[in-house]
Design a protein around this motif. Structure first.
Motif, PDB file in Angstrom:
ATOM      1  N   VAL A 190       7.110  -0.805  -4.625  1.00  0.00           N
ATOM      2  CA  VAL A 190       8.255  -0.274  -5.371  1.00  0.00           C
ATOM      3  C   VAL A 190       7.811   0.909  -6.216  1.00  0.00           C
ATOM      4  CG1 VAL A 190      10.014  -0.801  -7.109  1.00  0.00           C
ATOM      5  CG2 VAL A 190       9.437  -2.488  -5.367  1.00  0.00           C
ATOM      6  N   GLY A 191       6.624   0.801  -6.794  1.00  0.00           N
ATOM      7  CA  GLY A 191       6.089   1.917  -7.563  1.00  0.00           C
ATOM      8  C   GLY A 191       5.787   3.127  -6.699  1.00  0.00           C
ATOM      9  N   MET A 192       5.477   2.890  -5.430  1.00  0.00           N
ATOM     10  CA  MET A 192       5.152   3.995  -4.525  1.00  0.00           C
ATOM     11  C   MET A 192       6.388   4.766  -4.073  1.00  0.00           C
ATOM     12  SD  MET A 192       1.895   4.024  -4.381  1.00  0.00           S
ATOM     13  CE  MET A 192       1.620   5.169  -3.026  1.00  0.00           C
ATOM     14  N   PHE A 193       7.574   4.172  -4.243  1.00  0.00           N
ATOM     15  CA  PHE A 193       8.789   4.859  -3.811  1.00  0.00           C
ATOM     16  C   PHE A 193       8.920   6.226  -4.471  1.00  0.00           C
ATOM     17  CE2 PHE A 193      11.223   0.642  -2.905  1.00  0.00           C
ATOM     18  CZ  PHE A 193      10.556   0.528  -1.686  1.00  0.00           C
ATOM     19  N   SER A 194       8.431   6.340  -5.702  1.00  0.00           N
ATOM     20  CA  SER A 194       8.574   7.624  -6.407  1.00  0.00           C
ATOM     21  C   SER A 194       7.834   8.747  -5.690  1.00  0.00           C
ATOM     22  CB  SER A 194       8.067   7.492  -7.843  1.00  0.00           C
ATOM     23  OG  SER A 194       6.697   7.106  -7.866  1.00  0.00           O
ATOM     24  N   HIS A 195       6.786   8.392  -4.920  1.00  0.00           N
ATOM     25  CA  HIS A 195       6.034   9.408  -4.175  1.00  0.00           C
ATOM     26  C   HIS A 195       6.798   9.889  -2.943  1.00  0.00           C
ATOM     27  CE1 HIS A 195       2.390   8.980  -6.575  1.00  0.00           C
ATOM     28  NE2 HIS A 195       2.572   7.670  -6.530  1.00  0.00           N
ATOM     29  N   ALA A 196       7.844   9.153  -2.585  1.00  0.00           N
ATOM     30  CA  ALA A 196       8.659   9.558  -1.435  1.00  0.00           C
ATOM     31  C   ALA A 196       9.970  10.206  -1.864  1.00  0.00           C
ATOM     32  CB  ALA A 196       8.951   8.341  -0.554  1.00  0.00           C
ATOM     33  N   THR A 197      10.130  10.446  -3.155  1.00  0.00           N
ATOM     34  CA  THR A 197      11.387  10.993  -3.670  1.00  0.00           C
ATOM     35  C   THR A 197      11.660  12.379  -3.114  1.00  0.00           C
ATOM     36  OG1 THR A 197      11.200   9.727  -5.712  1.00  0.00           O
ATOM     37  CG2 THR A 197      12.637  11.657  -5.763  1.00  0.00           C
ATOM     38  N   PHE A 198      12.899  12.584  -2.691  1.00  0.00           N
ATOM     39  CA  PHE A 198      13.323  13.889  -2.173  1.00  0.00           C
ATOM     40  C   PHE A 198      14.012  14.683  -3.278  1.00  0.00           C
ATOM     41  CE2 PHE A 198      16.818  16.454  -0.416  1.00  0.00           C
ATOM     42  CZ  PHE A 198      16.102  17.332   0.393  1.00  0.00           C
ATOM     43  N   ASN A 199      13.589  15.930  -3.455  1.00  0.00           N
ATOM     44  CA  ASN A 199      14.238  16.898  -4.334  1.00  0.00           C
ATOM     45  C   ASN A 199      14.310  16.427  -5.790  1.00  0.00           C
ATOM     46  OD1 ASN A 199      15.302  19.457  -4.636  1.00  0.00           O
ATOM     47  ND2 ASN A 199      17.417  18.806  -4.259  1.00  0.00           N
TER      48      ASN A 199
ATOM     49  N   LEU B  94       4.608   4.276   4.380  1.00  0.00           N
ATOM     50  CA  LEU B  94       4.149   3.271   3.414  1.00  0.00           C
ATOM     51  C   LEU B  94       3.831   1.937   4.084  1.00  0.00           C
ATOM     52  CD1 LEU B  94       6.540   3.833   0.354  1.00  0.00           C
ATOM     53  CD2 LEU B  94       4.098   4.367   0.489  1.00  0.00           C
ATOM     54  N   GLN B  95       4.305   1.750   5.311  1.00  0.00           N
ATOM     55  CA  GLN B  95       4.050   0.489   6.007  1.00  0.00           C
ATOM     56  C   GLN B  95       2.549   0.266   6.194  1.00  0.00           C
ATOM     57  OE1 GLN B  95       6.320   0.131   9.623  1.00  0.00           O
ATOM     58  NE2 GLN B  95       8.269   0.590   8.612  1.00  0.00           N
ATOM     59  N   LYS B  96       1.823   1.320   6.472  1.00  0.00           N
ATOM     60  CA  LYS B  96       0.372   1.188   6.667  1.00  0.00           C
ATOM     61  C   LYS B  96      -0.305   0.766   5.365  1.00  0.00           C
ATOM     62  CE  LYS B  96       0.287   4.812  10.213  1.00  0.00           C
ATOM     63  NZ  LYS B  96      -0.215   6.179  10.541  1.00  0.00           N
ATOM     64  N   LEU B  97       0.129   1.368   4.263  1.00  0.00           N
ATOM     65  CA  LEU B  97      -0.458   1.044   2.968  1.00  0.00           C
ATOM     66  C   LEU B  97      -0.157  -0.405   2.599  1.00  0.00           C
ATOM     67  CD1 LEU B  97      -1.957   2.051   0.444  1.00  0.00           C
ATOM     68  CD2 LEU B  97       0.259   2.791  -0.475  1.00  0.00           C
ATOM     69  N   TYR B  98       1.073  -0.817   2.845  1.00  0.00           N
ATOM     70  CA  TYR B  98       1.445  -2.199   2.541  1.00  0.00           C
ATOM     71  C   TYR B  98       0.635  -3.162   3.414  1.00  0.00           C
ATOM     72  CZ  TYR B  98       4.105  -6.550   2.525  1.00  0.00           C
ATOM     73  OH  TYR B  98       4.463  -7.872   2.439  1.00  0.00           O
ATOM     74  N   GLY B  99       0.518  -2.845   4.688  1.00  0.00           N
ATOM     75  CA  GLY B  99      -0.203  -3.722   5.608  1.00  0.00           C
ATOM     76  C   GLY B  99      -1.648  -3.910   5.201  1.00  0.00           C
ATOM     77  N   SER B 100      -2.298  -2.835   4.773  1.00  0.00           N
ATOM     78  CA  SER B 100      -3.712  -2.938   4.392  1.00  0.00           C
ATOM     79  C   SER B 100      -3.894  -3.823   3.162  1.00  0.00           C
ATOM     80  CB  SER B 100      -4.289  -1.541   4.121  1.00  0.00           C
ATOM     81  OG  SER B 100      -3.653  -0.948   2.995  1.00  0.00           O
ATOM     82  N   ARG B 101      -2.926  -3.775   2.253  1.00  0.00           N
ATOM     83  CA  ARG B 101      -3.034  -4.592   1.041  1.00  0.00           C
ATOM     84  C   ARG B 101      -2.637  -6.041   1.329  1.00  0.00           C
ATOM     85  NH1 ARG B 101      -1.087  -0.742  -4.023  1.00  0.00           N
ATOM     86  NH2 ARG B 101      -2.352   1.056  -3.430  1.00  0.00           N
ATOM     87  N   ALA B 102      -1.593  -6.220   2.113  1.00  0.00           N
ATOM     88  CA  ALA B 102      -1.133  -7.574   2.431  1.00  0.00           C
ATOM     89  C   ALA B 102      -2.180  -8.326   3.235  1.00  0.00           C
ATOM     90  CB  ALA B 102       0.183  -7.504   3.199  1.00  0.00           C
ATOM     91  N   ASP B 103      -2.887  -7.611   4.121  1.00  0.00           N
ATOM     92  CA  ASP B 103      -3.910  -8.254   4.944  1.00  0.00           C
ATOM     93  C   ASP B 103      -5.067  -8.787   4.107  1.00  0.00           C
ATOM     94  OD1 ASP B 103      -2.460  -7.726   7.170  1.00  0.00           O
ATOM     95  OD2 ASP B 103      -3.604  -5.958   7.777  1.00  0.00           O
ATOM     96  N   LYS B 104      -5.208  -8.261   2.899  1.00  0.00           N
ATOM     97  CA  LYS B 104      -6.289  -8.708   2.016  1.00  0.00           C
ATOM     98  C   LYS B 104      -5.858  -9.893   1.141  1.00  0.00           C
ATOM     99  CE  LYS B 104      -8.367  -4.101   1.781  1.00  0.00           C
ATOM    100  NZ  LYS B 104      -8.685  -2.948   0.890  1.00  0.00           N
ATOM    101  N   GLY B 105      -4.701 -10.457   1.469  1.00  0.00           N
ATOM    102  CA  GLY B 105      -4.214 -11.598   0.705  1.00  0.00           C
ATOM    103  C   GLY B 105      -3.538 -11.220  -0.594  1.00  0.00           C
TER     104      GLY B 105
ATOM    105  N   LYS C 279      -0.359 -10.013  -0.901  1.00  0.00           N
ATOM    106  CA  LYS C 279       1.008  -9.720  -0.484  1.00  0.00           C
ATOM    107  C   LYS C 279       1.961  -9.592  -1.663  1.00  0.00           C
ATOM    108  CE  LYS C 279       2.518 -11.483   3.314  1.00  0.00           C
ATOM    109  NZ  LYS C 279       3.035 -12.426   4.351  1.00  0.00           N
ATOM    110  N   SER C 280       1.898 -10.543  -2.595  1.00  0.00           N
ATOM    111  CA  SER C 280       2.826 -10.502  -3.725  1.00  0.00           C
ATOM    112  C   SER C 280       2.615  -9.248  -4.562  1.00  0.00           C
ATOM    113  CB  SER C 280       2.651 -11.749  -4.597  1.00  0.00           C
ATOM    114  OG  SER C 280       3.546 -11.721  -5.683  1.00  0.00           O
ATOM    115  N   GLN C 281       1.346  -8.931  -4.838  1.00  0.00           N
ATOM    116  CA  GLN C 281       1.054  -7.728  -5.613  1.00  0.00           C
ATOM    117  C   GLN C 281       1.436  -6.481  -4.825  1.00  0.00           C
ATOM    118  OE1 GLN C 281      -0.060  -7.530  -8.855  1.00  0.00           O
ATOM    119  NE2 GLN C 281       0.475  -5.376  -8.579  1.00  0.00           N
ATOM    120  N   ALA C 282       1.231  -6.520  -3.513  1.00  0.00           N
ATOM    121  CA  ALA C 282       1.577  -5.376  -2.672  1.00  0.00           C
ATOM    122  C   ALA C 282       3.074  -5.098  -2.713  1.00  0.00           C
ATOM    123  CB  ALA C 282       1.118  -5.616  -1.235  1.00  0.00           C
ATOM    124  N   GLU C 283       3.878  -6.162  -2.746  1.00  0.00           N
ATOM    125  CA  GLU C 283       5.327  -5.988  -2.838  1.00  0.00           C
ATOM    126  C   GLU C 283       5.695  -5.174  -4.076  1.00  0.00           C
ATOM    127  OE1 GLU C 283       7.904  -6.688  -1.001  1.00  0.00           O
ATOM    128  OE2 GLU C 283       7.103  -7.997   0.553  1.00  0.00           O
TER     129      GLU C 283
END
Length: 730
Positions: free
Chosen positions: A113-122, A92-103, A105-109
């Motif tokens: 959190v919403g993207m965490f659900s895509h990393a959920t295990f089991n 997710l660091q790459k995804l965050y970086g691409s959004r933060a680089d576009k100014g 950052k606050s929305q990317a933060e």
């Protein structure tokens, strides 16, 4: 360290060895959360990176188990931890970086959190905390993020970075204040990569985080950090004069306990009314030595105005408390009320100005502008919350804030979080979304209801019925042990809540047992004052206490028994209503008074003249009090027919007497339950519904009358008699 003075080392190798890896994480978490010197209620989080079998591929994969959103480390179980694929979190660091680089950052933060659900295990349903990245991006297999007062005192010091180096050397690094989230996680990752010898990071104005590759070593290292910070602070504190010079030294003296209780009793209901203009609050009073040392000090006003530092603290205590500069030795209660009124008005204006200055275009609407913490020299602290548990936690958190200020002032100078940063945490859209996900409050939430006669029968049943709807219940009975027993039953079922227990009566939870004699006005006043000390005030009173004295075989009743019947069934209810009206008027909040009359009030019959006449008087008392207490208080009555089951008015000998009177067959050795059932059915057969009337039936009527379901009903009697046609209105 070989020994600890300021924390407890509680690790048990045998206990840990019997657990699986996730169980060991829960074990470590419970140990850390069980010591409030390590972290506050609901604060901090822990994690372990554990190799698991992927349910899809069957291959081993690294999974981050981390305390999820909400919950408390002290009581957390496996279900309180979220589980996420570690590699997906790193990706997710790459995804965050691409959004933060576009100014963005606050929305990317927020998006991350919403993207965490895509990393959920089991398919783990536990929602992930905003601190997840802090645990994922650090190198240790096991990570502890704690909020100990001693460490936060360093974090909230003006020269935090310098002090961190002085106390911990290269083992603990420093990161300036950042809102928890992706940016902070990446900053910590960079620090750890640059300084491989670092095993912890001081988080400016927040707390600290530590890690290790062994869970016991992580636990021990966490304790070591707190112990080092504590030793440093206490050494400096003692060198400056200790308690004698704390917070600039004493300015005011503490009132003695009797005067404190009397003053609190006098102001609390009024103050509860003042802070409950938008929603009702429940109070917790604290007047122990530590809080009094602070509120009585020369620096209390300055430090209180600065507000709290740790985000966990001010989310409960608001940006700052209300400090009232009242001189307990020279000013009276009237002066205190005047200063409180002025202070509340100024506080609300300040809060509105803070909101207007710091809000963003998409900020949620301004929340309740009233303070949740009130500090008064000579008296102590009053904390407010939506229920007793929350007000206790609010009190706990401000205690933590006081300890942080004490430590910071001892070693340096205390600084608070900048207002804009505080606002961005308080009104964070993710926090707002979390609040909106909370379940709807129960029907009687935020209510304090006094049930008189709660030791048995209808009163006990009513207490249990009302607490189910979210009410705080004061169980009152002439028999103190019976009142306490009902309160214990409620707390055994619903818990005592969390947070600091407070002192004296404020140590109660959702229920409190008190004794009172309703024929004695002084006893009633004492009880109501104790309710104010416990909860801040009350909203409704249900009087279920009563007495039945039968006539003798000749139809005569002694004068003293006649007087006792009226003293309890009529005068007692009047005294309760009359005395309670003083408190209701002080609060200025609408309330309910429900009295118990009887179907006998409308039915004349042989053998119960004193009881029947007293209940007829009770019916009219309802109407009179409805007029006297309007429009602030609604007054109604519940009129049961004969309730045999569970009633204290029907001991075995009276049941047998009634069975004999009505020629109902029974045997002398028959079980009491059997005798009661026979008599109850006899009375039921005289009604239209043919069903025995129980305390639970009556409790339902009390619930309706104290709720807002019948909000336009006052001066009325609700009959719960199974359809006793002799009692029909005529």
């Amino acid at each position: 360290m070989s020994s600890y003075k300021y924390v407890n080392f509680a690790w048990d190798d045998a206990a840990a060895a019997a657990l699986d890896p996730v169980g060991r994480l829960v074990y470590r978490s419970n140990l850390l959360g069980g010591d409030q010197r390590i972290t506050n209620t609901g604060g901090g989080n822990t994690s372990s990176k554990i190799t698991e079998k992927d349910p899809l591929s069957g291959q081993p994969t690294e999974v981050l188990w981390v305390k999820g959103s909400g919950g408390d480390l002290r009581t957390s179980t496996r279900e309180n931890f979220s589980s996420l694929y570690q590699q997906k979190l790193l990706d997710l660091q790459k995804l965050y970086g691409s959004r933060a680089d576009k100014g963005l950052k606050s929305q990317a933060e927020d998006d991350m959190v919403g993207m965490f659900s895509h990393a959920t295990f089991n398919l783990n349903p536990r929602a992930s905390s905003i601190d997840t990245t802090l645990h994922s991006f650090l190198p240790g297999k096991h990570v502890d993020h704690m909020h100990p007062n001693a460490v936060i005192a360093i974090a909230a010091s003006q020269n935090c970075e310098k002090l961190t180096q002085e106390i911990f050397g290269g083992q603990m690094a420093y990161v300036k204040w950042m809102r928890p989230g992706f940016e902070l996680g990446l900053a910590m990752q960079a620090i750890a990569q640059k300084n491989p010898s670092t095993k912890a990071i001081m988080m400016g104005q927040h707390g600290f985080i530590s890690w290790a590759d062994d869970d016991k070593a992580c636990y021990t290292w966490t304790l070591d950090c707190i112990e080092k910070a504590s030793v440093y602070i206490e050494t400096k504190y003692a060198a400056k004069g200790g308690d004698a010079t704390a917070f600039g030294g004493q300015k005011y003296a503490t009132l003695d306990e009797a005067k404190r209780r009397a003053t609190f009793s006098a102001i609390l209901p009024w103050l509860r009314g003042q802070v409950s203009k938008e929603k009702r609050f429940i109070g917790t009073v604290q007047d122990d030595a530590k809080i009094l040392r602070f509120v009585n000090s020369k620096d209390a006003a300055r430090l209180a105005e600065l507000g709290t530092s740790c985000p966990d603290h001010f989310l409960r205590t608001k940006i700052k408390p209300l400090y009232v500069d009242w001189n307990p030795q020279a000013e009276d209660t009237a002066a205190l009320k005047a200063k409180l009124a002025a202070g509340l008005a100024a506080y609300r204006q300040d809060y509105a100005a803070y909101y207007a200055k710091c809000k963003h275009a998409n900020s949620p609407a301004m929340r309740d502008p009233n303070p949740t913490v009130v500090l008064i020299p000579g008296l102590g602290m009053i904390a407010w919350g939506k229920d007793k548990s929350e007000s206790r936690v609010t009190a706990e958190f401000y205690n933590c804030a006081v300890e942080v200020m004490r430590g910071a002032e001892a070693i340096d100078q205390y600084i608070a979080l900048p207002q804009q940063e505080a606002f961005d945490i308080e009104y964070w859209l993710l926090e707002e979304a979390k609040l909106k996900r909370m379940p709807a409050e129960k029907e009687l939430a935020r209510q304090v209801i006094v049930v008189i006669g709660a030791g048995s029968g209808i009163g006990k049943e009513t207490a249990h019925r009302l607490v189910k709807e979210g009410a705080h219940i004061v169980c009152v009975d002439l028999n103190a042990e019976a009142a306490a027993a009902t309160a214990k039953e409620i707390e055994a079922k619903y818990g005592v809540g969390i947070g600091v227990a407070g002192t004296g009566l404020s140590a109660c939870g959702p229920a409190l047992g008190l004794a009172a004699n309703i024929t004695d006005r002084a006893s009633i006043r004492k009880m109501l004052d104790e309710v104010a000390l416990a909860y801040g005030g009350f909203d409704s009173i249900c009087v279920t206490a009563g007495i039945f004295v039968p006539s003798d075989t000749s139809g005569h009743i002694p004068d003293d028994k006649w007087a006792l019947t009226f003293a309890i069934n009529v005068t007692g209810s009047y005294l309760v209503g009359d005395e309670a009206s003083k408190t209701w008027k002080e609060q200025g909040l609408k309330g309910q008074l429900v009295l118990t009359t009887s179907a006998n009030a409308a039915v004349a019959k042989k053998g119960s003249v004193a009881y029947d006449v007293s209940k007829a008087a009770g019916n009219h008392l309802v109407r009179e009090l409805a007029i006297e207490l309007a429009p602030l208080v609604r007054v109604n009555g519940v009129a049961p027919a004969t309730v045999v089951q569970g009633s204290a008015m029907f001991p075995r000998d009276r049941v047998i007497g009634s069975l004999a009177k009505y020629n109902i067959p029974y045997t002398d050795d028959e079980a009491t339950d059997s005798l009661v059932k026979k008599l109850a059915q006899f009375y039921a057969d005289r009604t239209l519904t043919k069903a025995p009337i129980t305390p639970a039936d009556q409790a339902e009527a009390y619930f309706l009358l104290v709720s807002q379901r019948l909000s336009k009903t006052t001066g009325q009697i609700i009959t719960v008699d199974g359809g006793l046609h002799e009692a029909f209105l005529r």
